[in-house]
Write an enzyme that holds these catalytic residues in place. Sequence first.
Site, PDB file in Angstrom:
ATOM      1  N   GLY A 171       0.822  -1.200   0.000  1.00  0.00           N
ATOM      2  CA  GLY A 171       0.000   0.000   0.000  1.00  0.00           C
ATOM      3  C   GLY A 171       0.852   1.243   0.000  1.00  0.00           C
ATOM      4  O   GLY A 171       2.065   1.192   0.236  1.00  0.00           O
ATOM      5  N   PRO A 172       0.246   2.392  -0.264  1.00  0.00           N
ATOM      6  CA  PRO A 172       1.003   3.645  -0.298  1.00  0.00           C
ATOM      7  C   PRO A 172       1.534   4.015   1.073  1.00  0.00           C
ATOM      8  O   PRO A 172       1.116   3.452   2.091  1.00  0.00           O
ATOM      9  CB  PRO A 172      -0.032   4.670  -0.811  1.00  0.00           C
ATOM     10  CG  PRO A 172      -1.354   4.058  -0.532  1.00  0.00           C
ATOM     11  CD  PRO A 172      -1.183   2.578  -0.584  1.00  0.00           C
ATOM     12  N   PRO A 173       2.460   4.984   1.128  1.00  0.00           N
ATOM     13  CA  PRO A 173       3.036   5.379   2.430  1.00  0.00           C
ATOM     14  C   PRO A 173       1.972   5.961   3.365  1.00  0.00           C
ATOM     15  O   PRO A 173       1.055   6.649   2.941  1.00  0.00           O
ATOM     16  CB  PRO A 173       4.064   6.458   2.047  1.00  0.00           C
ATOM     17  CG  PRO A 173       4.330   6.255   0.599  1.00  0.00           C
ATOM     18  CD  PRO A 173       3.083   5.704   0.013  1.00  0.00           C
ATOM     19  N   LYS A 225       0.981   0.226   7.553  1.00  0.00           N
ATOM     20  CA  LYS A 225       1.484  -1.139   7.362  1.00  0.00           C
ATOM     21  C   LYS A 225       2.376  -1.571   8.532  1.00  0.00           C
ATOM     22  O   LYS A 225       2.189  -2.632   9.105  1.00  0.00           O
ATOM     23  CB  LYS A 225       2.256  -1.220   6.035  1.00  0.00           C
ATOM     24  CG  LYS A 225       1.445  -0.866   4.802  1.00  0.00           C
ATOM     25  CD  LYS A 225       2.232  -1.028   3.526  1.00  0.00           C
ATOM     26  CE  LYS A 225       3.370  -0.057   3.407  1.00  0.00           C
ATOM     27  NZ  LYS A 225       2.937   1.358   3.308  1.00  0.00           N
ATOM     28  N   THR A 226       3.337  -0.722   8.868  1.00  0.00           N
ATOM     29  CA  THR A 226       4.271  -1.056   9.950  1.00  0.00           C
ATOM     30  C   THR A 226       3.564  -1.108  11.303  1.00  0.00           C
ATOM     31  O   THR A 226       3.770  -2.028  12.101  1.00  0.00           O
ATOM     32  CB  THR A 226       5.421  -0.038   9.975  1.00  0.00           C
ATOM     33  OG1 THR A 226       6.050  -0.010   8.694  1.00  0.00           O
ATOM     34  CG2 THR A 226       6.447  -0.412  11.034  1.00  0.00           C
ATOM     35  N   SER A 272      -6.471   3.352 -18.222  1.00  0.00           N
ATOM     36  CA  SER A 272      -7.880   3.493 -17.833  1.00  0.00           C
ATOM     37  C   SER A 272      -8.530   4.752 -18.362  1.00  0.00           C
ATOM     38  O   SER A 272      -9.747   4.923 -18.228  1.00  0.00           O
ATOM     39  CB  SER A 272      -8.003   3.453 -16.303  1.00  0.00           C
ATOM     40  OG  SER A 272      -7.363   4.563 -15.728  1.00  0.00           O
ATOM     41  N   LYS A 325     -11.586   5.742  -7.222  1.00  0.00           N
ATOM     42  CA  LYS A 325     -12.183   6.518  -8.314  1.00  0.00           C
ATOM     43  C   LYS A 325     -13.626   6.904  -7.990  1.00  0.00           C
ATOM     44  O   LYS A 325     -14.065   8.031  -8.266  1.00  0.00           O
ATOM     45  CB  LYS A 325     -12.106   5.715  -9.613  1.00  0.00           C
ATOM     46  CG  LYS A 325     -10.686   5.552 -10.127  1.00  0.00           C
ATOM     47  CD  LYS A 325     -10.630   4.707 -11.383  1.00  0.00           C
ATOM     48  CE  LYS A 325      -9.194   4.567 -11.894  1.00  0.00           C
ATOM     49  NZ  LYS A 325      -9.103   3.723 -13.092  1.00  0.00           N
TER      50      LYS A 325
END
Length: 803
Positions: A367-369, A373-374, A697, A740
Amino acid sequence: MSEQTIKPGSQAIETLDNIPTTLPILPLRDVVVFPYMIFPVLVGRESSLRAANESLERGKNIFLVAQKNASVDEPGPDDIYRNGTVAKIIQMLKLPNGLMKILVDGVVQAGIQKILKTTPFMEAEISMNRAEVPPDKEIDALVRHTTTLFGEYVRLSRNVAPEVVVAFDGIKEPQRKLYYMASNIVQGVEVKQRILELQSLRDQFYELSKILTTEIDILKIEKEIDTKVQDNIQKSQRKFFIQEQIRILQDELGEDEASPELAKLRDQIRQAKMPKDAEEKALEEFNKLRKTSPMSPEFTVTRNYLDWLVNVPWSKKTRDNLNVAHVKKILDEDHFGLEKPKERILEFIAVLNLVGSMKGQILCFVGPPGVGKTSLAKSIARALGRKFVRISLGGVRDEAEIRGHRRTYIGSMPGKIVQSMKRAGVVNPVMLLDEIDKMSMDFRGDPSAAMLEVLDPEQNSTFNDHYLEVDYDLSKVMFITTANVRYNIPLPLQDRMEIIELPGYLDHDKLEIAKRHIVPKQLKAHGLETASVKITDDAIRKVINEYTREAGVRNLEREIASICRKVAKEIVLSKNGSSRKNQKRVEVTADKIETYLGVPKFRKRSAERERRVGSVTGLAWTSVGGDILNVDVTIMRGQEKFTLTGQLGDVMKESAQAALSYIRANAVKLRVPPDFYKGHEIHIHLPEGAIPKDGPSAGLTMAMAIISAASGRRARNDVAMTGEITLRGNVLPIGGLNEKLLAAQRSGIKTVLIPRENLKDLTEIPEKVKEGLKIIPVERIEEAIGHVFGPSKASLRSKKRKD
């Protein structure tokens, strides 16, 4: 240059009156010749040879001076000292190689008054030092003092023979004593020259005394250092001899007694509960250590190896907390949302409840920063009651960082995996391998290839570190890896991990995270927990929409921290010495945000306010969430060319080309003039040209924009779309649908066209995101035309006939 000779008791060969005041000059390298000193000189330079020959013809007197810089081959007047010694050549020998060896006898100290000529040799007018020795008690005291110092210097120095003192004792005259001592001290040209620069005998004795005192101090320090070194060597040698004797005696007697330190190490090996192979290896190395001298470098290497084997956990583990409700509670406390990874952890706990044990699980959070996650990995460890260790893999490019270095290398040690296991102290920690997509490779190896064994449940039970050289069981470890971009992870690694996507947070997710976690944390950090500070929901929304543009919440936390600092400053300034109990209540509303944070950094995009020809709204996915994408097309007279602007990537350019080709091939069916491109230039532009854009897309959006510009029909401004297209007019599925749809909702879009194959993804999208949106699936470009431009006149007439 050979050894020098001083004439202790000889008389002067000639009186000073017989020496001419004009003499040839002979420059000397790296030597200072004093009066009463016999010294051999090897003459080789052309100018020096001429000066020596001239001296032999005139009466054998020559003026000797030292060069300031020995590297100068042809010294001039500026390259020599002004004071030197008048000497007499007492012997000359011409050598076969063209050189000349002369033996000179120092007569008197002198100084240059005037350089008369420099070619073919230097010649100068000199003045001799004719000062008489005064019958002075101070001179006698100086002579005695320097004599004592000189004796001490000879005793301490290794470079001066003791016989020098014997010859010195036979000299009576103060001048001869001075020059004898000066010639026998081991010093450079600059130091010795200082004595010749002085004319007074008294000053010369003081200078010599200063030089000798300094040298004696240095020699004493050197001797002290040397004594300490010798003592240490002797102690070490004595210890070595005694240990060798003890070892030999033990071997003779058949005893197997080790030192207390080694006995303790042997007990640790037996208590470590190693597997059989590892214990045999450890005991083998221990026996080798016992017979190795502690002075040997091999002793330290083997001892460090055994320390690692003993300190790495082999059987100790923590007990898992298998209460599903407890684990769910902790995960929900620490993180809002993130349902997929939470569900996966709860499934893992449920299986453990049934089977008791399970092979190590390997999860990969992508996933993005800033999406957590951590911190989620830490929460998992806390929920399970396991130890947590983290390894940062960002920038790791050496395979030995993972597997360790072999013991043959100096300073070798195990790799990061074994080091982390030692740090954890148990065999079943939660190990976070952070930024696994940031590993690189170079000539030292590929660390991602070394990770294949670590992250394979079928192989990591026998992980082999190059340093330990025994199999180590990693199967009980729960590995969690994190990455920002999935396609940067090598495919073999992806195949070994269960990848869980963590999409960017939606706006209402960020609002809840800010209310539940960020605001309380920042209020406490800034000492505002008792200050009755309230940040309204509207204020938080304004910060989210106008001051941050990210998938995670890191910048949101920074902005809220900035607000807290401003509020804290207001409270402190308004108290004016009043107590904390009397401080006023502060409410941060949306109207105050600009006061605290300044002008908004981002503007909220919205759809076009009116219908226009050639302008169509698309939907895009970015690393910070979803956004709307305006596509503008204009067709003008000019060369038949196709122009694309807006910093588009190759994939997006190809999508635009495919859209144009399909429209040209099916112009009649799409109700577009067949020759709309002839004699015209078609220009497609995507605004915000500084931002790079790419991906397939936007194909459907660009096709609709070209159709609008070519046919002159106005596109609806409340319709947005996304989808990849083919040359056959099919609309293919896309990714990032969640983000989106959120962008469409946020921008006031009412209708969204999506590929029909993405219908299945709608079930996983929260109702809050779909609320207020009419989502229409399309399979072909023709299906989208009616929704973008409205029904055609023909279809309206047929509808009326039916009515």
